[in-house]
Design a protein around this motif. Structure first.
Motif, PDB file in Angstrom:
ATOM      1  N   LYS A   1      -0.017  -7.766   8.016  1.00 55.28           N
ATOM      2  CA  LYS A   1      -0.175  -8.987   7.096  1.00 55.28           C
ATOM      3  C   LYS A   1       0.081  -8.155   5.503  1.00 55.28           C
ATOM      4  CE  LYS A   1      -2.882 -12.801   5.334  1.00 55.28           C
ATOM      5  NZ  LYS A   1      -4.109 -13.599   5.505  1.00 55.28           N
ATOM      6  N   ALA A   2      -0.288  -7.124   5.268  1.00 50.82           N
ATOM      7  CA  ALA A   2      -0.405  -6.404   3.871  1.00 50.82           C
ATOM      8  C   ALA A   2       1.031  -5.635   3.855  1.00 50.82           C
ATOM      9  CB  ALA A   2      -1.551  -5.692   3.724  1.00 50.82           C
ATOM     10  N   HIS A   3       1.499  -5.034   4.926  1.00 49.74           N
ATOM     11  CA  HIS A   3       2.664  -4.045   5.035  1.00 49.74           C
ATOM     12  C   HIS A   3       3.702  -4.749   6.009  1.00 49.74           C
ATOM     13  CE1 HIS A   3       0.335  -1.606   2.545  1.00 49.74           C
ATOM     14  NE2 HIS A   3      -0.569  -1.806   3.207  1.00 49.74           N
ATOM     15  N   PRO A   4       4.652  -5.537   5.781  1.00 53.41           N
ATOM     16  CA  PRO A   4       5.119  -6.263   7.117  1.00 53.41           C
ATOM     17  C   PRO A   4       6.209  -5.246   7.672  1.00 53.41           C
ATOM     18  CG  PRO A   4       5.190  -7.784   5.252  1.00 53.41           C
ATOM     19  CD  PRO A   4       4.434  -6.423   4.789  1.00 53.41           C
ATOM     20  N   ASP A   5       6.487  -4.324   6.684  1.00 51.48           N
ATOM     21  CA  ASP A   5       7.650  -3.212   7.562  1.00 51.48           C
ATOM     22  C   ASP A   5       6.975  -2.418   8.497  1.00 51.48           C
ATOM     23  OD1 ASP A   5       9.575  -4.589   5.655  1.00 51.48           O
ATOM     24  OD2 ASP A   5       9.189  -2.806   4.436  1.00 51.48           O
ATOM     25  N   ALA A   6       5.590  -2.378   8.618  1.00 50.75           N
ATOM     26  CA  ALA A   6       4.938  -1.454   9.531  1.00 50.75           C
ATOM     27  C   ALA A   6       4.925  -1.968  10.875  1.00 50.75           C
ATOM     28  CB  ALA A   6       3.446  -1.185   8.961  1.00 50.75           C
ATOM     29  N   ARG A   7       5.288  -3.209  11.001  1.00 45.60           N
ATOM     30  CA  ARG A   7       5.139  -3.694  12.341  1.00 45.60           C
ATOM     31  C   ARG A   7       5.850  -3.089  13.670  1.00 45.60           C
ATOM     32  NH1 ARG A   7       4.118  -8.967  13.804  1.00 45.60           N
ATOM     33  NH2 ARG A   7       4.065  -9.660  11.833  1.00 45.60           N
ATOM     34  N   PRO A   8       6.919  -2.401  13.344  1.00 42.66           N
ATOM     35  CA  PRO A   8       7.607  -1.680  14.552  1.00 42.66           C
ATOM     36  C   PRO A   8       6.625  -0.592  14.958  1.00 42.66           C
ATOM     37  CG  PRO A   8       9.423  -1.817  12.601  1.00 42.66           C
ATOM     38  CD  PRO A   8       7.748  -2.361  12.148  1.00 42.66           C
ATOM     39  N   TYR A   9       5.901   0.212  14.025  1.00 45.07           N
ATOM     40  CA  TYR A   9       5.093   1.262  14.605  1.00 45.07           C
ATOM     41  C   TYR A   9       3.937   0.806  15.691  1.00 45.07           C
ATOM     42  CZ  TYR A   9       7.353   3.797  10.859  1.00 45.07           C
ATOM     43  OH  TYR A   9       8.404   4.328   9.914  1.00 45.07           O
ATOM     44  N   LYS A  10       3.718  -0.597  15.654  1.00 48.53           N
ATOM     45  CA  LYS A  10       2.736  -0.881  16.638  1.00 48.53           C
ATOM     46  C   LYS A  10       3.152  -0.684  17.978  1.00 48.53           C
ATOM     47  CE  LYS A  10      -0.277  -4.941  17.725  1.00 48.53           C
ATOM     48  NZ  LYS A  10      -0.644  -6.362  17.323  1.00 48.53           N
ATOM     49  N   ILE A  11       4.524  -0.478  18.321  1.00 52.40           N
ATOM     50  CA  ILE A  11       4.964  -0.345  19.853  1.00 52.40           C
ATOM     51  C   ILE A  11       5.966   1.017  19.658  1.00 52.40           C
ATOM     52  CG2 ILE A  11       4.726  -2.727  20.592  1.00 52.40           C
ATOM     53  CD1 ILE A  11       7.672  -2.686  20.166  1.00 52.40           C
ATOM     54  N   LYS A  12       6.020   1.532  18.400  1.00 55.65           N
ATOM     55  CA  LYS A  12       6.972   2.817  18.293  1.00 55.65           C
ATOM     56  C   LYS A  12       6.568   4.131  18.478  1.00 55.65           C
ATOM     57  CE  LYS A  12      10.168   4.618  14.873  1.00 55.65           C
ATOM     58  NZ  LYS A  12      11.340   4.196  15.388  1.00 55.65           N
ATOM     59  N   SER A  13       7.285   4.725  19.657  1.00 54.36           N
ATOM     60  CA  SER A  13       6.920   6.166  19.720  1.00 54.36           C
ATOM     61  C   SER A  13       7.671   7.053  18.955  1.00 54.36           C
ATOM     62  CB  SER A  13       7.352   6.490  21.250  1.00 54.36           C
ATOM     63  OG  SER A  13       6.933   7.644  21.549  1.00 54.36           O
ATOM     64  N   VAL A  14       6.910   7.944  18.276  1.00 49.80           N
ATOM     65  CA  VAL A  14       7.685   9.034  17.515  1.00 49.80           C
ATOM     66  C   VAL A  14       7.367  10.411  18.174  1.00 49.80           C
ATOM     67  CG1 VAL A  14       7.707   9.777  14.959  1.00 49.80           C
ATOM     68  CG2 VAL A  14       7.455   7.311  15.413  1.00 49.80           C
ATOM     69  N   GLN A  15       8.536  10.754  19.071  1.00 51.72           N
ATOM     70  CA  GLN A  15       8.217  11.912  19.557  1.00 51.72           C
ATOM     71  C   GLN A  15       8.059  12.969  18.850  1.00 51.72           C
ATOM     72  OE1 GLN A  15       7.903  12.096  22.982  1.00 51.72           O
ATOM     73  NE2 GLN A  15       7.999   9.625  22.957  1.00 51.72           N
ATOM     74  N   ASN A  16       8.671  13.213  17.452  1.00 51.06           N
ATOM     75  CA  ASN A  16       8.534  14.634  16.831  1.00 51.06           C
ATOM     76  C   ASN A  16       7.853  14.625  15.462  1.00 51.06           C
ATOM     77  OD1 ASN A  16      10.774  15.374  18.640  1.00 51.06           O
ATOM     78  ND2 ASN A  16      12.195  14.022  17.516  1.00 51.06           N
ATOM     79  N   PHE A  17       6.838  13.696  15.596  1.00 51.66           N
ATOM     80  CA  PHE A  17       6.113  13.697  14.507  1.00 51.66           C
ATOM     81  C   PHE A  17       5.326  14.969  13.976  1.00 51.66           C
ATOM     82  CE2 PHE A  17       1.899  12.432  12.531  1.00 51.66           C
ATOM     83  CZ  PHE A  17       2.455  12.068  11.052  1.00 51.66           C
TER      84      PHE A  17
END
Length: 325
Positions: free
Chosen positions: A111-127
């Motif tokens: 709600k405060a950071h709408p751009d963060a929505r994809p990270y709820k299901i996003k896998s970042v293999q190389n973090f």
């Protein structure tokens, strides 16, 4: 694979596969090890070399802007995730390679950071590797550490684990702010060796030191590097050094691996590394990691096979009971 997009200038249509991204990350790590990092980016020759090798690998005809655009995109991913992991309720899932939190935590954050929505299901293999690449690049683009840093993953540990719950506890904050340089590592190692010579090392199964030894080492360390460090910081670093020592020792027992005394690192042919990393992904960082104090660590930790979990449990218990003393 990349040749399906003939026009390298059209970055918006470049389809990055996981294999392409992994290869690009490996190239960046390789050029960091070579000292080709300048400020917040790589030098001109590094970009030219990475582009040539990348295009040869994937049969593509991209230009440097395609790689630089991906570099910026990965930097944004790193910053986004790091920001989330600094918030209460978020943590890193090593199995799924993604940020996790309860739904109500996600809902409030999105709600405060709408751009963060994809990270709820996003896998970042190389973090974890992005932490190595971007971990000390500040928001304004400067690189905040020297090329002689040997411990980038202290910050990685704090960012990823959040002490298990994603909450920035005091101990995590200390780790995030401790900038371990080569000089600090060497001095701390010398302190450990000195206390060992004095007979202040405890039972070999615990691989720790007496309360008085920790106090003395902390006083000497703070006298040299500033008064803001604590026993917990030194003990955390001690555990990290033990991990490095045991990981490298295990590597050197495998066929095809050896110690390069000039580069001060584990070396092997590419096919040997590739096969081992495929089976043990967590060992990837040692392909480029230099450990100038490895032989001193052997004197400290010895050649005996130690149960790592027992070591960590004992030291953690020691921290709880003695760190505040």
């Amino acid at each position: 694979m990349g040749s399906q997009i003939p026009n390298g200038n059209d970055r918006s249509r470049t389809y990055w596969t996981p294999t392409m991204e992994r290869y690009f990350v490996d190239l960046m790590l390789e050029h960091m090890q070579k000292g080709n990092r300048v400020g917040h980016t790589f030098n001109k020759q590094a970009w030219n070399d990475m582009l040539a090798v990348f295009n040869a690998k994937f049969g593509s005809q991209y230009d440097k802007d395609v790689l630089k655009s991906r570099y910026t995109n990965l930097w944004k991913q790193f910053n986004d995730i790091k920001s989330m992991l600094g918030q209460v309720g978020f943590s890193w899932d090593d199995v799924r390679n993604m940020v996790v939190a309860d739904d109500y935590v996600w809902d409030a954050y999105i709600k405060a950071h709408p751009d963060a929505r994809p990270y709820k299901i996003k896998s970042v293999q190389n973090f974890s590797d992005l932490c190595l690449i971007y971990g000390y690049t500040t928001a304004d683009g400067r690189y905040s550490r020297s090329s002689h840093d040997v411990d980038i993953d202290d910050e990685v540990t704090g960012v990823i684990s959040g002490d298990g719950v994603g909450t920035p506890t005091p101990s995590t904050t200390e780790r995030l702010r401790t900038e371990w340089t080569l000089a600090m590592d060497q001095f701390f190692t010398e302190l450990l060796l000195r206390q060992q010579e004095k007979g202040n090392k405890l039972d070999s199964n615990i691989n720790s030191y007496t309360k008085e030894a920790w106090t003395e080492m902390l006083n000497s360390f703070n006298e040299k590097f500033g008064p803001h460090h604590t026993k917990r910081v030194l003990r955390h670093r001690y555990k990290k050094l033990f991990k490095y020592y045991t990981d490298i020792t295990v590597l050197l027992k495998q066929d095809g691996f050896s110690w390069d005394s000039q580069q001060q690192k584990v070396v092997a042919n590419d096919d040997v590394w590739d096969a081992y990393i495929k089976a043990h992904p967590q060992s990837r960082s040692y392909r480029a990691k230099s450990m100038p104090n490895y032989q001193d660590l052997e004197s400290i930790f010895g050649s005996a096979i130690v149960d790592k979990s027992q070591f960590n449990n004992n030291l953690d218990e020691d921290i709880v009971t003695k760190a505040g003393a």
